[in-house]
Design an enzyme around this catalytic site. Structure first.
Site, PDB file in Angstrom:
ATOM      1  N   VAL A  10      10.767  -3.369  -1.452  1.00 43.72           N
ATOM      2  CA  VAL A  10      11.080  -3.096  -0.052  1.00 43.72           C
ATOM      3  C   VAL A  10      11.348  -4.387   0.707  1.00 43.72           C
ATOM      4  O   VAL A  10      12.296  -4.484   1.483  1.00 43.72           O
ATOM      5  CB  VAL A  10       9.932  -2.311   0.615  1.00 43.72           C
ATOM      6  CG1 VAL A  10      10.218  -2.085   2.094  1.00 43.72           C
ATOM      7  CG2 VAL A  10       9.726  -0.982  -0.088  1.00 43.72           C
ATOM      8  N   GLY A  11      10.516  -5.389   0.490  1.00 41.46           N
ATOM      9  CA  GLY A  11      10.678  -6.655   1.190  1.00 41.46           C
ATOM     10  C   GLY A  11       9.934  -7.761   0.482  1.00 41.46           C
ATOM     11  O   GLY A  11       9.154  -7.536  -0.441  1.00 41.46           O
ATOM     12  N   LYS A  33       1.586  -3.712  -0.894  1.00 40.51           N
ATOM     13  CA  LYS A  33       1.789  -5.116  -0.541  1.00 40.51           C
ATOM     14  C   LYS A  33       1.028  -5.971  -1.538  1.00 40.51           C
ATOM     15  O   LYS A  33      -0.200  -5.901  -1.625  1.00 40.51           O
ATOM     16  CB  LYS A  33       1.300  -5.371   0.885  1.00 40.51           C
ATOM     17  CG  LYS A  33       1.613  -6.757   1.423  1.00 40.51           C
ATOM     18  CD  LYS A  33       1.207  -6.850   2.886  1.00 40.51           C
ATOM     19  CE  LYS A  33       1.583  -8.188   3.493  1.00 40.51           C
ATOM     20  NZ  LYS A  33       1.221  -8.272   4.923  1.00 40.51           N
ATOM     21  N   ASP A 125       1.972 -11.899  15.717  1.00 40.34           N
ATOM     22  CA  ASP A 125       3.243 -11.850  14.979  1.00 40.34           C
ATOM     23  C   ASP A 125       4.000 -10.570  15.330  1.00 40.34           C
ATOM     24  O   ASP A 125       4.445  -9.834  14.448  1.00 40.34           O
ATOM     25  CB  ASP A 125       2.990 -11.932  13.479  1.00 40.34           C
ATOM     26  CG  ASP A 125       4.248 -12.326  12.712  1.00 40.34           C
ATOM     27  OD1 ASP A 125       5.205 -12.820  13.347  1.00 40.34           O
ATOM     28  OD2 ASP A 125       4.288 -12.125  11.484  1.00 40.34           O
TER      29      ASP A 125
END
Length: 593
Positions: A10-11, A33, A125
């Protein structure tokens, strides 16, 4: 990762990658993740911080953490999968989001920020990539790797945080006494980008960002200018002095009036002059034309719909700050969609645990009938404890339907008429309570639980097992007394008959030992146990006699052999001589005996 099937990436970032995976048992799509394995402690620190905050704080507009595990020295965080972000929306709508969609998104984003700030948490963030958007239009703030608790007076923060384009001037100048206003600045930059489709302060360096802040927003305050002049990074650099319009709508002409007022209140050079998240929720941009009253029922319906699909339960309290993740694949957080109904799952685990404790008790117990009342007493106590446990379990905040009063006024918690006591730090937004130890799956998995839950079948099984073991013990003692009796060899025939009798006794003992019911045969699998026990307990001549018995039992395969061996050798030779006199005269009389 054995329970997940990888579907793609995904990233990817500087600290790890995000993979799209499917749970093999349930088919549920999740986002995992995976943090990089690096020697420095920064990666583990960021992972630990994210786990800590996601475990402690739960909100409908914050991403849900499902479980945590470590594999091959890499920390894995399993989240609910939402493959759409505000950045994807901006790529689809090149000129910005439509006004209705923008207001709904901003209202939910502000609720998440207000919840964090009221709990003294700074995200640090906030950017379009970290705002997830579900298919039903619910926004969720994610990526808490840089989030941290608000520092006490005199404490300092890490200077290098936040993506540069959304970084407040105090962060650019590395002022370590920043606070919640850094999130408000980032929100103001993101609002302009969501409304126009273009980033407001794109920059390639800190100096470039400072220059654009001075040109587009305003001049530095005396405190920030003092830090700038003393910084060796900006030595010899002179920033321009620019006059900016004080009217927000002239300063941001591309935005509509009320939205320009919000952005102007967010983008103040002095952090003390920036508006708070709670005041933003009270702004006319959200309160005009009855937007909140109209949007709350819609948001409530969407949350109820997603709660049916993503009904998360409270996480287990097995995470420690000093030890971010245990070296095992036990999840820190469990999802009933992945692991079944939490109530049933907890009962099954509890029943298995209690059955094991009962087995240990039966093994340690001595005697027969005297222990049966204790077992029955333990059984009754276990049933009462189980009933008490079932009564003490509470549903999670997402399992129950949110009341209208909770969603009617998300800004003022005191205005809610619900009798449920709310968190004083909730800040008025519709929140999920902090994690506690009242979930049924936590009780089931609690290693310190000493509850026993034997059932009637298990009690009967232990009785049978005790009776069978006692029978075996009696058989072994009888066979040991019979086998270890004194033996005296008078003649070869008498000695062999005695050994034959002992073999019969051993065979009958083995037969009695193996003459169990089918149920008992499943419980015990040790046919050679009598010899093993005897060999350990007997000494001297007794052990030698057992070995002789085994050796002789192998040689004597049929009952006819003893009659041949018991014959006298001289008589045998005489009979052969009478039958074959010629063969014996040729010198073949001395054949081996």
């Amino acid at each position: 990762m054995e329970m997940y099937e990888t579907l793609g990436k995904v990233g990817e970032g500087s600290y790890g990658t995000v993979m799209k995976c499917k749970h093999k048992d349930t088919g549920r799509i999740v986002a995992i993740k995976i943090f990089y394995e690096k020697p420095e402690k920064s990666v583990n620190k960021i992972a630990t911080r994210e786990i800590k905050f996601l475990k402690q704080f739960r909100h409908e507009n914050l991403v849900n953490l499902i479980e945590v595990f470590r594999q091959k020295k890499k920390i894995h965080l399993v989240f609910e999968f939402i493959d759409h972000t505000v950045l994807d929306e901006l790529q689809h709508y090149c000129h910005g989001l439509e006004s209705k969609r923008l207001r709904k998104y901003l209202f939910q984003i502000l609720r998440a920020i207000e919840y964090l700030h009221n709990n003294n948490i700074i995200h640090r963030d906030i950017k379009p990539e970290n705002i997830l958007v579900s298919q039903s239009g619910i926004t969720k703030l994610c990526d808490f790797g840089f989030a941290r608790t608000l520092a006490a007076p005199g404490d300092v923060y890490t200077d290098y945080v936040a993506t540069r384009w959304y970084r407040a001037p105090e962060l650019v100048l590395k002022d370590t006494t920043y606070g919640k206003p850094v999130d408000i600045w980032a929100l103001g930059c993101m609002i302009i980008e969501m409304a126009t489709g273009n980033p407001y302060l794109p920059s390639s360096s800190d100096l470039d960002l400072l220059h654009k802040i001075v040109l587009k927003v305003g001049n530095l305050t005396p405190h920030l200018h003092n830090i700038f002049s003393k910084s060796p990074i900006f030595a010899g650099v002179v920033l321009p002095q620019v006059q900016h319009p004080k009217n927000a709508r002239k300063k941001y002409p591309k935005l509509n009036g009320l939205l320009a007022d919000i952005v102007h209140a967010c983008l103040q050079i002095d952090p003390a002059e920036r508006i708070s998240s709670t005041d933003l929720l009270h702004h006319d941009y959200f309160t005009r034309d009855g937007f909140i009253e109209k949007f709350i029922p819609e948001l409530r319906a969407k949350l109820l719909q997603e709660a049916k699909v993503n009904s998360f339960i409270k996480p287990k309290e097995n995470f420690k700050e000093n030890e971010p993740v245990r070296d095992e694949k036990k999840p820190v957080f469990t999802n009933p969609l992945l692991y079944g109904n939490p109530t049933l799952y907890g009962k099954e685990v509890d029943r298995d645990k209690r059955a094991k404790e009962l087995k240990v008790r039966v093994i340690k117990a001595k005697g027969g009938k005297g222990d049966v009342p204790d077992l029955k007493k333990t059984e009754s106590e276990g049933e009462h404890r189980q009933q008490g446990t079932a009564e003490d379990t509470h549903p999670t905040s997402l399992d129950r339907k949110p009341s209208v009063s909770e969603l009617t006024n998300p800004v003022h918690p005191s205005a809610n008429s619900d009798t449920v006591k709310e968190d004083p730090h909730s800040g008025g937004c519709m929140i999920m309570p902090p994690i506690n130890l009242t979930s049924s799956n936590l009780l089931a998995a609690n290693p310190s639980s000493n509850l026993s839950h034997p059932n009637s079948r298990l009690t009967e099984r232990t009785k049978k097992r005790r009776t069978s073991s006692q029978t075996i013990g009696q058989t072994l003692s009888n066979s040991r007394q019979e086998d270890t009796g004194p033996t005296q060899v008078q003649t070869e025939k008498g000695a062999f008959n005695e050994r034959t009798g002992q073999n019969d006794q051993i065979a009958s003992g083995n037969k009695r030992k193996l003459n169990f019911s089918k149920c008992d045969r499943k419980e015990f699998h040790f046919p050679e146990l009598p010899f093993t026990i005897q060999a350990k307990e007997m000494k001297g001549m007794e052990v030698k006699q057992i070995k002789v018995l085994k050796r002789e039992s192998k040689k004597t395969d049929s009952p006819k052999i003893p009659t041949l061996l018991s014959m006298d050798s001289n008589q045998e030779k005489q009979e052969v001589f009478n039958i074959f006199p010629g063969w014996c005269k040729r010198g073949n009389l001395n054949w081996p005996s």
